[in-house]
Structures are given as structure tokens and as C-alpha cells.
Write a protein that holds these residues in place. Sequence first.
Motif, PDB file in Angstrom:
ATOM      1  N   PHE A 384       0.816  -1.206   0.000  1.00 46.78           N
ATOM      2  CA  PHE A 384       0.000   0.000   0.000  1.00 46.78           C
ATOM      3  C   PHE A 384       0.856   1.266   0.000  1.00 46.78           C
ATOM      4  CE2 PHE A 384      -2.887  -3.133   2.039  1.00 46.78           C
ATOM      5  CZ  PHE A 384      -3.939  -3.052   1.139  1.00 46.78           C
ATOM      6  N   LEU A 385       2.158   1.125   0.191  1.00 44.80           N
ATOM      7  CA  LEU A 385       3.039   2.277   0.293  1.00 44.80           C
ATOM      8  C   LEU A 385       3.949   2.447  -0.928  1.00 44.80           C
ATOM      9  CD1 LEU A 385       4.150   1.954   4.038  1.00 44.80           C
ATOM     10  CD2 LEU A 385       2.115   3.073   3.092  1.00 44.80           C
ATOM     11  N   ASP A 386       3.824   1.582  -1.955  1.00 47.11           N
ATOM     12  CA  ASP A 386       4.778   1.675  -3.064  1.00 47.11           C
ATOM     13  C   ASP A 386       4.320   2.671  -4.132  1.00 47.11           C
ATOM     14  OD1 ASP A 386       2.741   0.193  -4.196  1.00 47.11           O
ATOM     15  OD2 ASP A 386       4.011  -1.448  -4.878  1.00 47.11           O
ATOM     16  N   GLN A 387       3.726   3.779  -3.662  1.00 47.58           N
ATOM     17  CA  GLN A 387       3.336   4.874  -4.548  1.00 47.58           C
ATOM     18  C   GLN A 387       4.227   6.084  -4.268  1.00 47.58           C
ATOM     19  OE1 GLN A 387       2.307   6.519  -1.912  1.00 47.58           O
ATOM     20  NE2 GLN A 387       1.279   4.988  -0.701  1.00 47.58           N
ATOM     21  N   LYS A 388       4.006   7.168  -4.987  1.00 47.41           N
ATOM     22  CA  LYS A 388       4.934   8.304  -4.948  1.00 47.41           C
ATOM     23  C   LYS A 388       5.166   8.813  -3.524  1.00 47.41           C
ATOM     24  CE  LYS A 388       5.759  12.838  -7.063  1.00 47.41           C
ATOM     25  NZ  LYS A 388       5.737  13.675  -5.842  1.00 47.41           N
ATOM     26  N   SER A 389       4.104   9.126  -2.802  1.00 45.66           N
ATOM     27  CA  SER A 389       4.314   9.684  -1.467  1.00 45.66           C
ATOM     28  C   SER A 389       4.887   8.643  -0.509  1.00 45.66           C
ATOM     29  CB  SER A 389       3.002  10.252  -0.910  1.00 45.66           C
ATOM     30  OG  SER A 389       2.033   9.234  -0.747  1.00 45.66           O
ATOM     31  N   GLY A 390       4.483   7.371  -0.661  1.00 48.07           N
ATOM     32  CA  GLY A 390       5.023   6.317   0.184  1.00 48.07           C
ATOM     33  C   GLY A 390       6.506   6.109  -0.044  1.00 48.07           C
ATOM     34  N   ILE A 391       6.918   6.135  -1.317  1.00 44.58           N
ATOM     35  CA  ILE A 391       8.335   5.991  -1.647  1.00 44.58           C
ATOM     36  C   ILE A 391       9.128   7.187  -1.115  1.00 44.58           C
ATOM     37  CG2 ILE A 391       9.984   6.004  -3.576  1.00 44.58           C
ATOM     38  CD1 ILE A 391       7.861   4.355  -5.148  1.00 44.58           C
ATOM     39  N   GLU A 392       8.583   8.382  -1.277  1.00 44.55           N
ATOM     40  CA  GLU A 392       9.268   9.587  -0.789  1.00 44.55           C
ATOM     41  C   GLU A 392       9.446   9.546   0.729  1.00 44.55           C
ATOM     42  OE1 GLU A 392       7.790  12.716  -4.277  1.00 44.55           O
ATOM     43  OE2 GLU A 392       6.630  12.505  -2.420  1.00 44.55           O
ATOM     44  N   LYS A 393       8.402   9.106   1.438  1.00 48.76           N
ATOM     45  CA  LYS A 393       8.483   9.055   2.901  1.00 48.76           C
ATOM     46  C   LYS A 393       9.483   7.997   3.369  1.00 48.76           C
ATOM     47  CE  LYS A 393       3.775  10.750   3.611  1.00 48.76           C
ATOM     48  NZ  LYS A 393       2.371  10.372   3.920  1.00 48.76           N
ATOM     49  N   GLN A 394       9.520   6.848   2.673  1.00 52.83           N
ATOM     50  CA  GLN A 394      10.487   5.813   3.040  1.00 52.83           C
ATOM     51  C   GLN A 394      11.904   6.318   2.814  1.00 52.83           C
ATOM     52  OE1 GLN A 394      12.621   3.920   0.944  1.00 52.83           O
ATOM     53  NE2 GLN A 394      13.186   2.239   2.317  1.00 52.83           N
ATOM     54  N   ILE A 395      12.130   6.982   1.684  1.00 47.71           N
ATOM     55  CA  ILE A 395      13.455   7.532   1.390  1.00 47.71           C
ATOM     56  C   ILE A 395      13.838   8.591   2.418  1.00 47.71           C
ATOM     57  CG2 ILE A 395      14.692   9.021  -0.253  1.00 47.71           C
ATOM     58  CD1 ILE A 395      13.361   7.388  -2.504  1.00 47.71           C
ATOM     59  N   ASP A 396      12.893   9.452   2.809  1.00 49.55           N
ATOM     60  CA  ASP A 396      13.193  10.487   3.802  1.00 49.55           C
ATOM     61  C   ASP A 396      13.543   9.866   5.153  1.00 49.55           C
ATOM     62  OD1 ASP A 396      12.887  12.600   2.082  1.00 49.55           O
ATOM     63  OD2 ASP A 396      10.830  13.066   2.683  1.00 49.55           O
ATOM     64  N   ALA A 397      12.765   8.871   5.591  1.00 47.82           N
ATOM     65  CA  ALA A 397      13.031   8.235   6.880  1.00 47.82           C
ATOM     66  C   ALA A 397      14.395   7.551   6.864  1.00 47.82           C
ATOM     67  CB  ALA A 397      11.931   7.227   7.218  1.00 47.82           C
ATOM     68  N   LEU A 398      14.675   6.831   5.783  1.00 53.52           N
ATOM     69  CA  LEU A 398      15.958   6.137   5.670  1.00 53.52           C
ATOM     70  C   LEU A 398      17.114   7.140   5.628  1.00 53.52           C
ATOM     71  CD1 LEU A 398      17.536   3.517   5.297  1.00 53.52           C
ATOM     72  CD2 LEU A 398      17.059   3.653   2.849  1.00 53.52           C
ATOM     73  N   SER A 399      16.935   8.235   4.888  1.00 58.84           N
ATOM     74  CA  SER A 399      17.974   9.253   4.789  1.00 58.84           C
ATOM     75  C   SER A 399      18.268   9.887   6.140  1.00 58.84           C
ATOM     76  CB  SER A 399      17.543  10.353   3.799  1.00 58.84           C
ATOM     77  OG  SER A 399      17.316   9.830   2.516  1.00 58.84           O
ATOM     78  N   ASN A 400      17.206  10.182   6.886  1.00 54.48           N
ATOM     79  CA  ASN A 400      17.371  10.880   8.157  1.00 54.48           C
ATOM     80  C   ASN A 400      17.969   9.996   9.250  1.00 54.48           C
ATOM     81  OD1 ASN A 400      16.356  13.329   7.258  1.00 54.48           O
ATOM     82  ND2 ASN A 400      14.247  12.785   7.725  1.00 54.48           N
ATOM     83  N   MET A 401      17.665   8.708   9.211  1.00 53.31           N
ATOM     84  CA  MET A 401      18.042   7.827  10.307  1.00 53.31           C
ATOM     85  C   MET A 401      19.194   6.875   9.973  1.00 53.31           C
ATOM     86  SD  MET A 401      15.695   8.933  12.313  1.00 53.31           S
ATOM     87  CE  MET A 401      14.116   9.763  12.185  1.00 53.31           C
ATOM     88  N   SER A 402      19.519   6.747   8.679  1.00 54.18           N
ATOM     89  CA  SER A 402      20.532   5.769   8.284  1.00 54.18           C
ATOM     90  C   SER A 402      21.284   6.296   7.067  1.00 54.18           C
ATOM     91  CB  SER A 402      19.857   4.421   8.006  1.00 54.18           C
ATOM     92  OG  SER A 402      20.823   3.413   7.792  1.00 54.18           O
ATOM     93  N   LEU A 403      21.729   5.422   6.168  1.00 54.10           N
ATOM     94  CA  LEU A 403      22.478   5.813   4.980  1.00 54.10           C
ATOM     95  C   LEU A 403      21.704   5.428   3.723  1.00 54.10           C
ATOM     96  CD1 LEU A 403      26.132   4.722   5.912  1.00 54.10           C
ATOM     97  CD2 LEU A 403      25.047   6.956   6.254  1.00 54.10           C
ATOM     98  N   LEU A 404      21.048   6.413   3.127  1.00 53.26           N
ATOM     99  CA  LEU A 404      20.344   6.164   1.873  1.00 53.26           C
ATOM    100  C   LEU A 404      21.288   5.602   0.820  1.00 53.26           C
ATOM    101  CD1 LEU A 404      17.835   6.485   0.009  1.00 53.26           C
ATOM    102  CD2 LEU A 404      18.645   8.808  -0.474  1.00 53.26           C
ATOM    103  N   SER A 405      22.532   6.045   0.832  1.00 54.07           N
ATOM    104  CA  SER A 405      23.499   5.639  -0.189  1.00 54.07           C
ATOM    105  C   SER A 405      23.800   4.149  -0.166  1.00 54.07           C
ATOM    106  CB  SER A 405      24.802   6.421  -0.023  1.00 54.07           C
ATOM    107  OG  SER A 405      25.302   6.260   1.296  1.00 54.07           O
ATOM    108  N   ARG A 406      23.467   3.460   0.938  1.00 58.80           N
ATOM    109  CA  ARG A 406      23.686   2.016   1.038  1.00 58.80           C
ATOM    110  C   ARG A 406      22.402   1.210   0.809  1.00 58.80           C
ATOM    111  NH1 ARG A 406      28.757   0.578  -0.025  1.00 58.80           N
ATOM    112  NH2 ARG A 406      30.300   1.531   1.385  1.00 58.80           N
TER     113      ARG A 406
END
Length: 470
Positions: A384-406
Motif C-alpha cells: 500500500f506504500l509503493d506509490q509516490k508519497s510512500g516511496i518519498e516518505k520511506q526515502i526520507d526516513a531512511l535518509s534521516n536515520m541511516s544511509l540512503l546511499s547504502r
Amino acid sequence: MSNIFIHENFLLTNKTAQILYHEHASKMPIIDYHCHLPVNEIAENIKFKNITHVWLYGDHYKWRAMRTNGVNEKFITGNASDKEKFFKWAETVPYTIKNPLYHWTHMELKKPFGISDKLLNPETAEEIWNRCNELLQQDDFSTQGLIKQWNVEVICTTDDPVDSLEYHKKIKEKPFGTKVIPAFRPDKAMAVENIDEFHKYLKKVEEASNISINNFNDFITAIRKRHDYFHENDCRLSDHGIETAYAEDYTENEIKLIFEKILAKKELTQIEILKFKSAMMYEFGIMDHEKGWVQQLHIGALRNNNSRMFKTLGPDTGWDSIGDFEIARPLAKFLDRLDSQNKLTKTIIYNLNPADNELIATMIGNFQDGSVPGKLQYGSAWWFLDQKSGIEKQIDALSNMSLLSRFIGMLTDSRSFLSYSRHDYFRRILCNILGEEIEKGLIPNDIKLVGKIVEDISYNNARNYFDFWN
């Protein structure tokens, strides 16, 4: 500006995003490390009878939208003709504006069918039906042909431990350029809520393993034998569809006694069910670690909510939703139980409730040990989250708390051979996010640096993370 909806810069709202996508993301192969494609159809390289066959069979995303639009079940899963079902979908599509289905539908029409000059609606349905069906008779539109068109390097299917893997073997005997690898999905091996169904499954495990199961040790021996068999057939990852992590305290003797109750067909208490699931998840984790597999945890689905329709149509037909289970404590306890013995293998955790995004993104940091870049992964936005806003939110959470680059990037999680557009969808969204931040001065304007990160997330990180080439 062109009237074409899905144009070359679709979702790319800034110049830097366009450079990142066209010069870096678009050229990368696809590693689809989790999907539900029917492997027999890949092995047999079937051609689809028509666009409904490839597009609407088994697609509960579309089914839910059609039901919401007032379409009778006859035209969804019933006995209406394929053409009638397609036309009902065409009637529904205009009403899916701002639902990701509108994007996906027209992305899939553009590639592979090359239809970008028409939007699907009742007026265009006949022409699109004919154009697609004509193309589907060509070799490039068989199952293997579609996979090649999308430059898919690896496909990981989802397979029960009792599966013979005969079709994986056939593909290996007659390769077509894409690795098709099984993934070990042992959900039924711990589904003791329904004792009668579990007994039916035990018989299958006995037949597949050629081991008579008279106690819990026999059961684990039989499951381990199937785990070995999967490894011999190139499997390198497991997958678990669970409401939440299971990590109840238990003793070996308790589990043996619980299994005796199961064999005697006695109903279990709720705590006995949870203890058994906890024991099985631990055993699966140990097996995966021994072989260097990746374990995947799909957490958070509340399944089969509509009992009337579940009885009529069965599972995976569109009656599931997001759940709100306790996640943090049991997940931490499950991971720690394995890590405390240095038995925690590489792990991907997918969550379905967006309220848990930051929870999962922080949880993975608790168990990174420096042995592997991104050993624990916060999996891509799921279901239910693999849409534009869901993908953006997952990327933001991962970026803020971990390493998006990995991050190891996107997957299809689909039963459809047309769903590879979701990798393209993800890559466009990723490039747009990074391009926008470059133009705002939040990321250095260094295309070489950021372009490499885009390529890594699109392909290289997954290539390095999974042991598919050894």
C-alpha cells in the motif's frame, strides 16, 4: 509542451533530476529480489492470450479499485469474458486519477506496448485492446521476452519449502539470460492457528523431505533438509510474511510439548501459538545465517478481513489492509536473540504501516556490525506504500536515520510481468528527490558523486548485497 502524459521527463520536475535519471538511473539493469511471478510461466515462456490475461489476472490492486468504482464481481474475478473485464477496467481508469494505478497503467501502456498517445478510457478501450493484443503475439512479448525488454538480470520468486523447484531447474537447463532464483517462504511451517490445515501441510513436508515427523526434532530436521535443497538450487534468501516479529520466551521442552499437542490435533492457546512461531523464526534465522542467506521480514499486513469474500475467493484477492501491531519491542527482541549469538544474518525489514517508518529506520541501526555495508536494510516502500508519497516518505526516513546511499533499492512484489515499470517509477522519484535537493543547495552540485549514488541504489548495492553469483 507535449500532450503526452507519460513523457521522457515524467516525474522529473527539475533539470538536475533529468540528468540524474537519463545519464545514471535509466541505464542500470534490474535486480528484482522479491516478486510473486509464476515461475512455471517463465519456464514455459508463455504468450498471453490478451491484455486482460497479462494485466488483470491476479492483480488485486486493480480489483480493489474496480470494486470501489461499483463494478460487479462478475467482471473482476467472475465468469465475464476477458474483453468485458478489460472494458470494465477501462471504465474505471479515469476514476483512478491521483491513485498510483493511473500512473502505473499508463507507464505500462507506454512500455512495453509503446502507447503514449492515448489515455485509457471507454472511448480508447477498443483501440488499445486491439493494439496490445496484436503485440502480445510477438516473441518479444512472451514472459521471457518481456523480462528481456526490461533488462532484468535477476528474479527471485517466492516459494514454499515443499516446492519441487522443477521449473527453476528447467530454466537453469535452458537459460535465457536472466537468473531466476527461488526464495524460501516458510509461512505455512509455523501457521498453527488452524490445526487441521497444519496437519495437511505436515504431510506435504514429510513427502517432500522423505522424513516421518513424529516430534519437533523430526520437524526441524525435515525443514532443514528442504532448506538444504533450496540452497542446492541456488536459493540465497528467505522471506516471511508476518504480522509482527515473534520473540516470546520459551524453553526447548515447552516447544516439544506444544508440538505433541499439534500432533494430537489439540487446539493451542494463544501464548502457545506465539511461542511456537517464535521458536520457528529463531530456527529459520539460524539456518539462514549458516548458509549466508538474506532473511526478509514483511511486517504489518492485516489479512483476509472480509470473511464472506475470503470464503468465496480465498487469500490474495484484495481483502487485506494495513495493520497496527506492536512492532518495536518484539522486533528488537527477535533481532537481538540472533545477534547475541552472532547468528544474525543480513536482514531486510519491510513495514506496511507508514506510522512505523522511523521505527524501522532506527531499528536497523541497532544491529549494524560493520561486517557488511548496510547489513540490515529498511526495505523499499511496500504494497500500500509503493506509490509516490510512500516511496518519498520511506526515502526520507531512511535518509534521516541511516544511509540512503547504502540502500538496495526497489523490487516489484508483483504477480504481473508488466510491473517492472515500478523500478522505473522508483528511479524517477529517487532522482527527483536528489535533483531537487541539489537545486536547493542541500546537496553538493556534484553530478559524479550523486550520480554514483543513484546507480548504486538502482543496481550496484543489490548486486553486492546478494550472493547470487557464487
